[in-house]
Design a protein around this motif. Structure first.
Motif, PDB file in Angstrom:
ATOM      1  N   LEU A 254      39.234 -47.801  -8.222  1.00 16.95           N
ATOM      2  CA  LEU A 254      38.131 -48.769  -7.750  1.00 16.95           C
ATOM      3  C   LEU A 254      37.208 -48.954  -8.732  1.00 16.95           C
ATOM      4  N   LEU A 255      37.013 -48.666  -9.929  1.00 21.54           N
ATOM      5  CA  LEU A 255      36.230 -48.807 -10.995  1.00 21.54           C
ATOM      6  C   LEU A 255      36.540 -50.300 -11.673  1.00 21.54           C
ATOM      7  N   PRO A 256      35.750 -51.274 -11.719  1.00 17.81           N
ATOM      8  CA  PRO A 256      36.012 -52.431 -12.100  1.00 17.81           C
ATOM      9  C   PRO A 256      36.306 -52.270 -13.633  1.00 17.81           C
ATOM     10  N   GLN A 257      37.183 -53.189 -14.247  1.00 20.27           N
ATOM     11  CA  GLN A 257      37.134 -53.162 -15.694  1.00 20.27           C
ATOM     12  C   GLN A 257      35.905 -53.393 -16.446  1.00 20.27           C
ATOM     13  N   SER A 258      35.226 -54.191 -16.503  1.00 16.94           N
ATOM     14  CA  SER A 258      33.947 -54.288 -16.726  1.00 16.94           C
ATOM     15  C   SER A 258      32.804 -53.319 -16.979  1.00 16.94           C
ATOM     16  N   MET A 259      32.962 -52.310 -15.756  1.00 17.53           N
ATOM     17  CA  MET A 259      32.277 -51.404 -15.744  1.00 17.53           C
ATOM     18  C   MET A 259      32.742 -50.148 -16.575  1.00 17.53           C
ATOM     19  N   LEU A 260      34.159 -50.006 -16.645  1.00 15.98           N
ATOM     20  CA  LEU A 260      34.936 -49.034 -17.126  1.00 15.98           C
ATOM     21  C   LEU A 260      34.571 -49.147 -18.953  1.00 15.98           C
ATOM     22  N   TYR A 261      34.585 -50.462 -19.333  1.00 15.39           N
ATOM     23  CA  TYR A 261      34.407 -50.422 -20.699  1.00 15.39           C
ATOM     24  C   TYR A 261      32.830 -50.257 -21.015  1.00 15.39           C
ATOM     25  N   LYS A 262      32.029 -50.834 -20.047  1.00 15.57           N
ATOM     26  CA  LYS A 262      30.483 -50.695 -20.480  1.00 15.57           C
ATOM     27  C   LYS A 262      29.934 -48.841 -20.314  1.00 15.57           C
ATOM     28  N   GLY A 263      30.851 -48.200 -19.383  1.00 17.06           N
ATOM     29  CA  GLY A 263      30.653 -46.971 -19.216  1.00 17.06           C
ATOM     30  C   GLY A 263      31.171 -46.139 -20.701  1.00 17.06           C
ATOM     31  N   ILE A 264      32.317 -46.346 -21.285  1.00 13.46           N
ATOM     32  CA  ILE A 264      32.543 -45.969 -22.340  1.00 13.46           C
ATOM     33  C   ILE A 264      31.627 -46.379 -23.564  1.00 13.46           C
ATOM     34  N   ARG A 265      31.197 -47.571 -23.609  1.00 14.35           N
ATOM     35  CA  ARG A 265      30.210 -47.944 -24.684  1.00 14.35           C
ATOM     36  C   ARG A 265      28.916 -47.530 -24.598  1.00 14.35           C
ATOM     37  N   THR A 266      28.656 -47.280 -23.386  1.00 14.00           N
ATOM     38  CA  THR A 266      27.187 -46.493 -23.029  1.00 14.00           C
ATOM     39  C   THR A 266      27.094 -45.040 -23.035  1.00 14.00           C
ATOM     40  N   LYS A 267      28.216 -44.460 -23.274  1.00 12.93           N
ATOM     41  CA  LYS A 267      28.357 -43.004 -23.370  1.00 12.93           C
ATOM     42  C   LYS A 267      28.186 -42.316 -21.846  1.00 12.93           C
ATOM     43  N   ARG A 268      28.376 -43.132 -20.979  1.00 11.74           N
ATOM     44  CA  ARG A 268      28.416 -42.767 -19.415  1.00 11.74           C
ATOM     45  C   ARG A 268      29.726 -42.019 -19.163  1.00 11.74           C
ATOM     46  N   ILE A 269      30.580 -42.352 -20.088  1.00 13.90           N
ATOM     47  CA  ILE A 269      32.024 -41.656 -19.994  1.00 13.90           C
ATOM     48  C   ILE A 269      32.409 -41.040 -21.353  1.00 13.90           C
ATOM     49  N   LYS A 270      32.596 -39.878 -21.090  1.00 13.63           N
ATOM     50  CA  LYS A 270      32.734 -39.054 -22.238  1.00 13.63           C
ATOM     51  C   LYS A 270      34.051 -38.324 -22.261  1.00 13.63           C
ATOM     52  N   VAL A 271      34.509 -37.878 -23.467  1.00 13.22           N
ATOM     53  CA  VAL A 271      35.559 -36.804 -23.596  1.00 13.22           C
ATOM     54  C   VAL A 271      35.086 -35.973 -24.466  1.00 13.22           C
ATOM     55  N   ASN A 272      35.483 -34.507 -23.712  1.00 12.29           N
ATOM     56  CA  ASN A 272      34.940 -33.395 -24.264  1.00 12.29           C
ATOM     57  C   ASN A 272      33.459 -33.393 -24.854  1.00 12.29           C
ATOM     58  N   GLY A 273      32.713 -33.981 -23.909  1.00 12.54           N
ATOM     59  CA  GLY A 273      31.326 -34.015 -23.974  1.00 12.54           C
ATOM     60  C   GLY A 273      30.765 -34.807 -25.143  1.00 12.54           C
ATOM     61  N   LYS A 274      31.656 -35.686 -25.741  1.00 14.26           N
ATOM     62  CA  LYS A 274      31.424 -36.636 -27.040  1.00 14.26           C
ATOM     63  C   LYS A 274      31.668 -38.138 -26.504  1.00 14.26           C
ATOM     64  N   ARG A 275      31.164 -38.836 -27.309  1.00 16.77           N
ATOM     65  CA  ARG A 275      31.316 -40.536 -27.078  1.00 16.77           C
ATOM     66  C   ARG A 275      32.789 -40.570 -27.613  1.00 16.77           C
ATOM     67  N   ALA A 276      33.577 -41.531 -26.693  1.00 19.25           N
ATOM     68  CA  ALA A 276      34.865 -41.526 -26.979  1.00 19.25           C
ATOM     69  C   ALA A 276      35.173 -43.189 -27.150  1.00 19.25           C
ATOM     70  N   GLU A 277      36.321 -43.460 -27.681  1.00 20.45           N
ATOM     71  CA  GLU A 277      36.870 -44.986 -27.740  1.00 20.45           C
ATOM     72  C   GLU A 277      37.698 -45.387 -26.679  1.00 20.45           C
ATOM     73  N   ILE A 278      37.768 -46.708 -26.565  1.00 20.67           N
ATOM     74  CA  ILE A 278      38.780 -47.129 -25.486  1.00 20.67           C
ATOM     75  C   ILE A 278      39.888 -46.590 -25.856  1.00 20.67           C
ATOM     76  N   SER A 279      40.326 -46.672 -27.386  1.00 17.86           N
ATOM     77  CA  SER A 279      41.693 -46.229 -27.670  1.00 17.86           C
ATOM     78  C   SER A 279      41.912 -44.862 -27.882  1.00 17.86           C
ATOM     79  N   THR A 280      41.035 -43.970 -27.279  1.00 20.92           N
ATOM     80  CA  THR A 280      41.139 -42.521 -27.716  1.00 20.92           C
ATOM     81  C   THR A 280      42.289 -42.005 -26.893  1.00 20.92           C
ATOM     82  N   ARG A 281      43.281 -41.207 -27.601  1.00 19.16           N
ATOM     83  CA  ARG A 281      44.467 -40.775 -27.124  1.00 19.16           C
ATOM     84  C   ARG A 281      44.297 -39.452 -26.463  1.00 19.16           C
ATOM     85  N   LEU A 282      44.467 -39.467 -25.171  1.00 21.60           N
ATOM     86  CA  LEU A 282      44.184 -38.087 -24.516  1.00 21.60           C
ATOM     87  C   LEU A 282      45.183 -36.935 -24.703  1.00 21.60           C
ATOM     88  N   GLN A 283      44.518 -35.784 -24.838  1.00 20.48           N
ATOM     89  CA  GLN A 283      45.412 -34.587 -25.133  1.00 20.48           C
ATOM     90  C   GLN A 283      45.358 -33.581 -23.888  1.00 20.48           C
TER      91      GLN A 283
END
Length: 321
Positions: A25-54
């Motif tokens: 349900l998350l629009p692509q525009s908000m997904l990328y904005k969330g990553i850019r503005t650190k509202r979406i994090k991986v392991n408590g840190k800022r991540a990139e769109i291309s971050t490979r999850l483990q």
């Protein structure tokens, strides 16, 4: 706020690809904005769109609840019927014999009773698939056949099997053999035929030509006459290329349309015949790996066939039911 702990089926994906599946349900525009503005994090840190999850990674989304599917929503696949013909199954894959008339995925009409929903329901009832334990993965079909074609369809039961099979299909390391009934008797009795196919997506139809063109793709279709009489033939067909409606369109182009096929044949020539579907079955599947296959290496060299083909030469002379 919502968080996801990455499991084995999620691992290896890019962050944006994972989120597209996990939070549909998350629009692509908000997904990328969330990553850019650190509202979406991986392991408590800022991540990139291309971050490979483990496995074990923690993905946190500091977003409004409206973008998350409620956990108490009913499972759509539970409305599918229970009938399922299984040719082979192990911990990684399932081979199903799809009957005529059943769609593989939901169509434009929103049909819930699909092959993938029947398989998903079956695995859920067995306890092998639990949507509550999965973030982004669900059992998935690796190939598809038309509603009115019967035969083998492959389902991957885990993400690694899906990845491997998709690559093997792309690299043509799976050999698919079909059987069909056609009008007339092709000559010679065995031939590898080349032609050029152009797809019309708007009308879900293709055209075949003997001459190449910029819009057309090469098709290679090999047939062998197994049985014949003066009016019809039973053929075994092997595809050396895999294009939309290739068998149906190519054989019609050769002057031998499939019995029951009014898209590439005609209603007039099928009048009075017993089949209201194209007499085509994805009959045999053989795994012929020429490169490493990981967890599916044990399948190399194995071949599987359907138990019963829903048409025959002698049945053509029965009255329609």
């Amino acid at each position: 706020m919502r968080s996801f702990t990455i499991n084995q089926n999620d691992s290896g994906q890019r962050l944006d690809k994972f989120l597209t599946k996990a939070v549909p349900l998350l629009p692509q525009s908000m997904l990328y904005k969330g990553i850019r503005t650190k509202r979406i994090k991986v392991n408590g840190k800022r991540a990139e769109i291309s971050t490979r999850l483990q496995p074990g990674d923690l993905v946190e989304l500091y977003l409004n609840d409206e973008f998350f599917v409620q956990e108490d929503q009913p499972l759509a696949f539970c409305s599918a019927r229970d009938e399922l013909s299984i040719i082979y199954e192990d911990e990684h894959i399932l081979l199903a014999d799809k009957p005529v008339g059943l769609v593989v995925h939901e169509d434009d009409e929103g049909t819930v009773d699909t092959l993938i929903n029947r398989i998903t329901k079956y695995l859920w009832k067995k306890g092998e698939y639990d949507p509550a334990r999965e973030n982004s993965f669900a059992p998935a079909l690796c190939n598809r056949i038309d509603r009115n074609t019967s035969g083998i369809v492959i389902c991957a039961k885990d993400a690694e099997a899906l990845r491997i099979l998709n690559q093997k299909i792309k690299d043509r390391e799976l050999e698919k053999t079909y059987r069909c009934l056609v009008f007339g008797v092709p000559s010679p009795a065995h031939q590898l035929c080349r032609a050029y196919l152009k797809k019309d997506s708007a009308h879900n139809q293709v055209t075949v030509s003997s001459r190449p063109s910029p819009e057309a793709r090469t098709i290679l279709t090999e047939y062998t006459v197994l049985e014949q009489d003066k009016n019809f033939s039973l053929l075994e067909v092997r595809l050396h290329t895999g294009r939309t409606h290739q068998i149906r369109a190519h054989l019609a182009f050769l002057g031998h349309p499939l019995v029951g096929d009014t898209k590439y044949g005609t209603a007039k020539q099928n009048r009075g015949l017993p089949y209201r579907f194209q007499a085509l079955c994805a009959w045999r599947l053989t795994f012929r790996f020429t490169s490493p296959a990981g967890e599916l290496a044990y399948l190399n060299g194995r071949s599987f066939t359907v138990k019963e083909i829903p048409f025959s030469l002698k049945d053509l002379y029965k009255k329609p039911v």
